[in-house]
Design a protein around this motif. Sequence first.
Motif, mmCIF file in Angstrom:
data_model
loop_
_atom_site.group_PDB
_atom_site.id
_atom_site.type_symbol
_atom_site.label_atom_id
_atom_site.label_comp_id
_atom_site.label_asym_id
_atom_site.label_seq_id
_atom_site.Cartn_x
_atom_site.Cartn_y
_atom_site.Cartn_z
ATOM 1 N N MET A 1 0.826 -1.176 0.000
ATOM 2 C CA MET A 1 0.000 0.000 0.000
ATOM 3 C C MET A 1 0.873 1.242 0.000
ATOM 4 N N LEU A 2 0.564 2.199 -0.852
ATOM 5 C CA LEU A 2 1.348 3.415 -0.943
ATOM 6 C C LEU A 2 0.956 4.391 0.153
ATOM 7 N N VAL A 3 1.912 5.217 0.571
ATOM 8 C CA VAL A 3 1.618 6.289 1.514
ATOM 9 C C VAL A 3 0.663 7.240 0.802
ATOM 10 N N PRO A 4 -0.439 7.657 1.426
ATOM 11 C CA PRO A 4 -1.462 8.447 0.737
ATOM 12 C C PRO A 4 -0.928 9.648 -0.028
ATOM 13 N N SER A 5 0.024 10.413 0.512
ATOM 14 C CA SER A 5 0.498 11.597 -0.197
ATOM 15 C C SER A 5 1.363 11.236 -1.394
ATOM 16 N N LEU A 6 1.848 10.009 -1.467
ATOM 17 C CA LEU A 6 2.650 9.573 -2.613
ATOM 18 C C LEU A 6 1.793 8.961 -3.711
ATOM 19 N N ALA A 7 0.588 8.564 -3.380
ATOM 20 C CA ALA A 7 -0.254 7.856 -4.339
ATOM 21 C C ALA A 7 -0.598 8.707 -5.554
ATOM 22 N N ARG A 8 -0.552 9.997 -5.441
ATOM 23 C CA ARG A 8 -0.902 10.877 -6.553
ATOM 24 C C ARG A 8 0.293 11.184 -7.461
ATOM 25 N N LEU A 9 1.467 10.752 -7.095
ATOM 26 C CA LEU A 9 2.655 11.034 -7.911
ATOM 27 C C LEU A 9 2.679 10.145 -9.145
ATOM 28 N N PRO A 10 3.016 10.720 -10.299
ATOM 29 C CA PRO A 10 3.059 9.888 -11.506
ATOM 30 C C PRO A 10 4.316 9.032 -11.563
ATOM 31 N N CYS A 11 4.174 7.850 -12.130
ATOM 32 C CA CYS A 11 5.295 6.974 -12.438
ATOM 33 C C CYS A 11 5.579 7.146 -13.927
ATOM 34 N N SER A 12 6.824 7.040 -14.327
ATOM 35 C CA SER A 12 7.125 7.111 -15.757
ATOM 36 C C SER A 12 7.823 5.822 -16.175
ATOM 37 N N LEU A 13 7.471 5.343 -17.371
ATOM 38 C CA LEU A 13 8.054 4.115 -17.904
ATOM 39 C C LEU A 13 8.600 4.375 -19.295
ATOM 40 N N TYR A 27 -2.721 -1.274 -10.575
ATOM 41 C CA TYR A 27 -2.048 -2.054 -9.538
ATOM 42 C C TYR A 27 -1.413 -1.154 -8.483
ATOM 43 N N VAL A 28 -0.723 -0.083 -8.922
ATOM 44 C CA VAL A 28 -0.013 0.766 -7.966
ATOM 45 C C VAL A 28 -0.813 1.988 -7.548
ATOM 46 N N ASP A 29 -2.009 2.171 -8.125
ATOM 47 C CA ASP A 29 -2.907 3.254 -7.756
ATOM 48 C C ASP A 29 -2.254 4.626 -7.933
ATOM 49 N N CYS A 30 -1.620 4.819 -9.093
ATOM 50 C CA CYS A 30 -1.099 6.139 -9.433
ATOM 51 C C CYS A 30 -1.072 6.267 -10.946
ATOM 52 N N LYS A 31 -0.896 7.469 -11.431
ATOM 53 C CA LYS A 31 -0.843 7.709 -12.866
ATOM 54 C C LYS A 31 0.478 7.165 -13.409
ATOM 55 N N VAL A 32 0.410 6.444 -14.533
ATOM 56 C CA VAL A 32 1.609 5.881 -15.155
ATOM 57 C C VAL A 32 1.747 6.490 -16.545
ATOM 58 N N LEU A 33 2.867 7.150 -16.786
ATOM 59 C CA LEU A 33 3.142 7.785 -18.075
ATOM 60 C C LEU A 33 4.006 6.849 -18.914
ATOM 61 N N CYS A 34 3.502 6.449 -20.080
ATOM 62 C CA CYS A 34 4.230 5.519 -20.963
ATOM 63 C C CYS A 34 5.112 6.272 -21.942
ATOM 64 N N GLY A 35 6.134 5.573 -22.474
ATOM 65 C CA GLY A 35 6.981 6.111 -23.520
ATOM 66 C C GLY A 35 7.839 7.278 -23.074
ATOM 67 N N GLN A 36 8.253 7.294 -21.822
ATOM 68 C CA GLN A 36 9.068 8.383 -21.293
ATOM 69 C C GLN A 36 10.553 8.081 -21.511
ATOM 70 N N PRO A 37 11.425 9.100 -21.443
ATOM 71 C CA PRO A 37 12.858 8.860 -21.652
ATOM 72 C C PRO A 37 13.482 7.964 -20.584
ATOM 73 N N VAL A 38 12.942 7.999 -19.366
ATOM 74 C CA VAL A 38 13.461 7.152 -18.285
ATOM 75 C C VAL A 38 12.297 6.579 -17.494
#
Length: 182
Positions: A1-13, A27-38
């Motif tokens: 489970m993510l810390v509530p204030s971290l759950a809104r942070l985007p992940c980049s892939l 699955y991780v309950d946050c925004k996931v940005l695809c096709g990012q440089p890192v």
Amino acid sequence: MLVPSLARLPCSLRENDPDHCKALCSYVDCKVLCGQPVSGVRLPVGGLDYPIPTADTALLDHLMAHGDARLEKVPQEISSLSSRVMQLVKSRLPGHLPSGDEVAEELCMTRRTLTRHLAAEGTNYKSLAEAARSDMAKQMLLNESSIAQVAFLLDFGDQAAFSVAFKRWTGTTPAQFKRTNG
């Protein structure tokens, strides 16, 4: 489970598979940005300072001691950046000579940072790449490869370009080198 204030942070892939990103998002309950440089997660300042209520101090002490013991076994001599660049270039030869940008990316740095660090060591990417090619060319010529074959395998446009470069490196032509050392 993510810390509530971290759950809104985007992940980049780096991966550009929308289905995979969507599944990961749920699955991780946050925004996931695809096709990012890192790939990564950007944490806020102090994001790693959250207390873990189930932390086990005995386990932490054990793991820290184990980690310190492992680090003591690592060789203390850290190779210079120029030696790492040479190793990387040589690992690609024979074949495509990687560009400075490709080498910088593989070493997880920008081209400008690579250039700056190599300059601090008194060298540059072009010199290191040429030295790697020169070493490989001599080795291949001694192993009875043809001059045309060596030129092709070391990513030269043609045999003439290879011969000019070889003469610049060694002061002799590839044919003379083969005769005197073969």
